[in-house]
Design a protein around this motif. Sequence first.
Motif, PDB file in Angstrom:
ATOM      1  N   GLY A 205       0.815  -1.213   0.000  1.00  0.00           N
ATOM      2  CA  GLY A 205       0.000   0.000   0.000  1.00  0.00           C
ATOM      3  C   GLY A 205       0.849   1.264   0.000  1.00  0.00           C
ATOM      4  O   GLY A 205       0.583   2.201  -0.763  1.00  0.00           O
ATOM      5  N   TYR A 206       1.880   1.293   0.840  1.00  0.00           N
ATOM      6  CA  TYR A 206       2.743   2.483   0.884  1.00  0.00           C
ATOM      7  C   TYR A 206       3.572   2.619  -0.389  1.00  0.00           C
ATOM      8  O   TYR A 206       3.784   3.727  -0.886  1.00  0.00           O
ATOM      9  N   TRP A 207       4.065   1.503  -0.924  1.00  0.00           N
ATOM     10  CA  TRP A 207       4.854   1.567  -2.150  1.00  0.00           C
ATOM     11  C   TRP A 207       4.017   2.074  -3.327  1.00  0.00           C
ATOM     12  O   TRP A 207       4.523   2.774  -4.201  1.00  0.00           O
ATOM     13  N   ASN A 208       2.740   1.736  -3.331  1.00  0.00           N
ATOM     14  CA  ASN A 208       1.846   2.159  -4.405  1.00  0.00           C
ATOM     15  C   ASN A 208       1.091   3.445  -4.083  1.00  0.00           C
ATOM     16  O   ASN A 208       0.074   3.743  -4.714  1.00  0.00           O
ATOM     17  N   THR A 209       1.573   4.194  -3.101  1.00  0.00           N
ATOM     18  CA  THR A 209       0.913   5.450  -2.740  1.00  0.00           C
ATOM     19  C   THR A 209       0.789   6.354  -3.953  1.00  0.00           C
ATOM     20  O   THR A 209       1.775   6.687  -4.607  1.00  0.00           O
ATOM     21  N   TYR A 210      -0.448   6.749  -4.249  1.00  0.00           N
ATOM     22  CA  TYR A 210      -0.678   7.574  -5.429  1.00  0.00           C
ATOM     23  C   TYR A 210      -1.696   8.684  -5.149  1.00  0.00           C
ATOM     24  O   TYR A 210      -1.383   9.873  -5.249  1.00  0.00           O
ATOM     25  N   PHE A 211      -2.907   8.296  -4.751  1.00  0.00           N
ATOM     26  CA  PHE A 211      -3.981   9.283  -4.637  1.00  0.00           C
ATOM     27  C   PHE A 211      -3.705  10.289  -3.525  1.00  0.00           C
ATOM     28  O   PHE A 211      -3.896  11.491  -3.710  1.00  0.00           O
ATOM     29  N   ASN A 212      -3.250   9.819  -2.374  1.00  0.00           N
ATOM     30  CA  ASN A 212      -2.941  10.742  -1.282  1.00  0.00           C
ATOM     31  C   ASN A 212      -1.821  11.698  -1.680  1.00  0.00           C
ATOM     32  O   ASN A 212      -1.824  12.868  -1.278  1.00  0.00           O
ATOM     33  N   ALA A 213      -0.870  11.199  -2.449  1.00  0.00           N
ATOM     34  CA  ALA A 213       0.220  12.072  -2.902  1.00  0.00           C
ATOM     35  C   ALA A 213      -0.295  13.150  -3.846  1.00  0.00           C
ATOM     36  O   ALA A 213       0.188  14.289  -3.830  1.00  0.00           O
ATOM     37  N   LEU A 214      -1.273  12.807  -4.675  1.00  0.00           N
ATOM     38  CA  LEU A 214      -1.861  13.817  -5.564  1.00  0.00           C
ATOM     39  C   LEU A 214      -2.555  14.911  -4.757  1.00  0.00           C
ATOM     40  O   LEU A 214      -2.527  16.082  -5.138  1.00  0.00           O
ATOM     41  N   MET A 215      -3.171  14.531  -3.638  1.00  0.00           N
ATOM     42  CA  MET A 215      -3.907  15.514  -2.834  1.00  0.00           C
ATOM     43  C   MET A 215      -2.992  16.361  -1.966  1.00  0.00           C
ATOM     44  O   MET A 215      -3.196  17.564  -1.826  1.00  0.00           O
ATOM     45  N   PHE A 216      -1.965  15.738  -1.378  1.00  0.00           N
ATOM     46  CA  PHE A 216      -1.210  16.406  -0.321  1.00  0.00           C
ATOM     47  C   PHE A 216       0.168  16.908  -0.754  1.00  0.00           C
ATOM     48  O   PHE A 216       0.756  17.718  -0.049  1.00  0.00           O
ATOM     49  N   ILE A 217       0.697  16.415  -1.871  1.00  0.00           N
ATOM     50  CA  ILE A 217       2.062  16.763  -2.273  1.00  0.00           C
ATOM     51  C   ILE A 217       2.021  17.597  -3.549  1.00  0.00           C
ATOM     52  O   ILE A 217       1.556  17.127  -4.598  1.00  0.00           O
ATOM     53  N   ASN A 218       2.498  18.829  -3.443  1.00  0.00           N
ATOM     54  CA  ASN A 218       2.596  19.713  -4.603  1.00  0.00           C
ATOM     55  C   ASN A 218       4.017  19.821  -5.134  1.00  0.00           C
ATOM     56  O   ASN A 218       4.225  20.129  -6.309  1.00  0.00           O
ATOM     57  N   ASP A 219       4.998  19.583  -4.280  1.00  0.00           N
ATOM     58  CA  ASP A 219       6.401  19.686  -4.653  1.00  0.00           C
ATOM     59  C   ASP A 219       6.838  18.425  -5.386  1.00  0.00           C
ATOM     60  O   ASP A 219       6.714  17.318  -4.855  1.00  0.00           O
ATOM     61  N   GLN A 220       7.356  18.580  -6.605  1.00  0.00           N
ATOM     62  CA  GLN A 220       7.783  17.417  -7.384  1.00  0.00           C
ATOM     63  C   GLN A 220       8.872  16.618  -6.679  1.00  0.00           C
ATOM     64  O   GLN A 220       8.967  15.396  -6.855  1.00  0.00           O
ATOM     65  N   LYS A 221       9.703  17.273  -5.899  1.00  0.00           N
ATOM     66  CA  LYS A 221      10.784  16.570  -5.221  1.00  0.00           C
ATOM     67  C   LYS A 221      10.285  15.643  -4.123  1.00  0.00           C
ATOM     68  O   LYS A 221      11.050  14.819  -3.629  1.00  0.00           O
ATOM     69  N   MET A 222       9.020  15.780  -3.762  1.00  0.00           N
ATOM     70  CA  MET A 222       8.438  14.919  -2.740  1.00  0.00           C
ATOM     71  C   MET A 222       7.510  13.871  -3.328  1.00  0.00           C
ATOM     72  O   MET A 222       6.866  13.122  -2.591  1.00  0.00           O
ATOM     73  N   TRP A 223       7.428  13.803  -4.648  1.00  0.00           N
ATOM     74  CA  TRP A 223       6.560  12.812  -5.284  1.00  0.00           C
ATOM     75  C   TRP A 223       7.069  11.399  -5.025  1.00  0.00           C
ATOM     76  O   TRP A 223       8.253  11.116  -5.207  1.00  0.00           O
ATOM     77  N   PRO A 224       6.204  10.459  -4.636  1.00  0.00           N
ATOM     78  CA  PRO A 224       6.601   9.048  -4.631  1.00  0.00           C
ATOM     79  C   PRO A 224       6.695   8.526  -6.057  1.00  0.00           C
ATOM     80  O   PRO A 224       6.270   9.182  -7.018  1.00  0.00           O
ATOM     81  N   LEU A 225       7.233   7.345  -6.184  1.00  0.00           N
ATOM     82  CA  LEU A 225       7.533   6.798  -7.511  1.00  0.00           C
ATOM     83  C   LEU A 225       6.288   6.642  -8.367  1.00  0.00           C
ATOM     84  O   LEU A 225       6.335   6.882  -9.583  1.00  0.00           O
ATOM     85  N   GLN A 226       5.170   6.251  -7.784  1.00  0.00           N
ATOM     86  CA  GLN A 226       3.970   6.004  -8.578  1.00  0.00           C
ATOM     87  C   GLN A 226       3.431   7.291  -9.212  1.00  0.00           C
ATOM     88  O   GLN A 226       2.924   7.267 -10.341  1.00  0.00           O
ATOM     89  N   VAL A 227       3.512   8.410  -8.498  1.00  0.00           N
ATOM     90  CA  VAL A 227       3.051   9.680  -9.063  1.00  0.00           C
ATOM     91  C   VAL A 227       3.968  10.108 -10.209  1.00  0.00           C
ATOM     92  O   VAL A 227       3.506  10.566 -11.261  1.00  0.00           O
ATOM     93  N   LEU A 228       5.266   9.954 -10.009  1.00  0.00           N
ATOM     94  CA  LEU A 228       6.211  10.302 -11.064  1.00  0.00           C
ATOM     95  C   LEU A 228       6.013   9.410 -12.279  1.00  0.00           C
ATOM     96  O   LEU A 228       6.051   9.875 -13.423  1.00  0.00           O
ATOM     97  N   LEU A 229       5.774   8.131 -12.042  1.00  0.00           N
ATOM     98  CA  LEU A 229       5.542   7.192 -13.145  1.00  0.00           C
ATOM     99  C   LEU A 229       4.279   7.564 -13.908  1.00  0.00           C
ATOM    100  O   LEU A 229       4.246   7.509 -15.145  1.00  0.00           O
ATOM    101  N   GLN A 230       3.232   7.950 -13.189  1.00  0.00           N
ATOM    102  CA  GLN A 230       1.989   8.348 -13.853  1.00  0.00           C
ATOM    103  C   GLN A 230       2.216   9.555 -14.750  1.00  0.00           C
ATOM    104  O   GLN A 230       1.682   9.630 -15.862  1.00  0.00           O
ATOM    105  N   ASN A 231       3.007  10.518 -14.293  1.00  0.00           N
ATOM    106  CA  ASN A 231       3.302  11.689 -15.110  1.00  0.00           C
ATOM    107  C   ASN A 231       4.120  11.321 -16.343  1.00  0.00           C
ATOM    108  O   ASN A 231       3.937  11.901 -17.416  1.00  0.00           O
ATOM    109  N   MET A 232       5.017  10.359 -16.193  1.00  0.00           N
ATOM    110  CA  MET A 232       5.789   9.902 -17.346  1.00  0.00           C
ATOM    111  C   MET A 232       4.903   9.226 -18.383  1.00  0.00           C
ATOM    112  O   MET A 232       5.066   9.425 -19.586  1.00  0.00           O
ATOM    113  N   LEU A 233       3.949   8.406 -17.911  1.00  0.00           N
ATOM    114  CA  LEU A 233       3.106   7.652 -18.834  1.00  0.00           C
ATOM    115  C   LEU A 233       2.084   8.542 -19.530  1.00  0.00           C
ATOM    116  O   LEU A 233       1.786   8.349 -20.709  1.00  0.00           O
ATOM    117  N   VAL A 234       1.556   9.524 -18.811  1.00  0.00           N
ATOM    118  CA  VAL A 234       0.508  10.370 -19.371  1.00  0.00           C
ATOM    119  C   VAL A 234       1.090  11.503 -20.196  1.00  0.00           C
ATOM    120  O   VAL A 234       0.576  11.832 -21.273  1.00  0.00           O
TER     121      VAL A 234
END
Length: 294
Positions: A205-234
């Motif tokens: 669950g923590y490794w796949n953190t995505y939705f909470n990061a979209l809501m609470f993290i605005n700084d790209q340097k604090m993005w978990p891997l899944q959010v960064l991967l989503q931005n790469m794919l989209v």
Amino acid sequence: MHEKGWKTRLFGLVNNGLLLIIGLATIFPIYYTVILSFTDPVEYYQRSLILWPRVWTLDAYKHLLSNGLFVTSISVSVFLATIGTLLSLLVTGGLAYAVSRKRLRFRKAIMIMILITFLFTPGLVPLYLVVRNVGLIDSIWSLILPSLTSAWYVLLMKGFFDSIPESLEEAAMIDGSNDIGVFWRIILPLSLPALVAFGLFFAVGYWNTYFNALMFINDQKMWPLQVLLQNMLVDPTTMGSGSGGGFAFQVNRPVPTETLKMAAVVIATVPIMLVYPFLQKHFAKGAMVGSVKE
């Protein structure tokens, strides 16, 4: 008798054939992702479908792992999966053990509150307001503290603790141990299968953190891997931005965007896949937590 045997063999052949087709359909996307991530850029542009590369290369992985933002996102995900899992096990195990002991004061009231959170959730807006008001926006703890435990995991682990004889605790207390000592020295060692099973659930669950990061993290340097991967794919153009945000690859030859995407998917998937075999023995026991009482 002969007709019945013929029908049984036909059913077996059809059944095995369907299972084989379903298995191939499931495995092929994973296989193709891995293969494409190791494909040479020149070969990628020359062939429309690559089932086995003529030339294997690590260019895509070197490009990703040489990028500061990508490495930072991996470190964020590793921190979430390790520290978050340990804290979740501590909180979930402690709460479940407490409510499993009949001598706990206000035990029924606490159980009612746990069940209320299981049946009714506050929703996204109240969650966001709480996180914002306590000052956790753009903090890595905003991805851990709201997800420390859940009523479902507490109830499951409570069922496991209920199966542990209270005579063990009484014997430890006679020897001079207190409640915390009993929990650490008696309960936790006996609960290893349950802890491994729940630890794997929490880690995934923590490794796949995505939705909470979209809501609470605005700084790209604090993005978990899944959010960064989503931005790469989209949005592949994200990979072309400067070092202040996005991707800036220093390369000797261009690497196709698709191979970079596949390599990123492999990097995001492999760690959890490697952890599971080491925990499988305990996980098989812990998966039945609370289901059978002796």
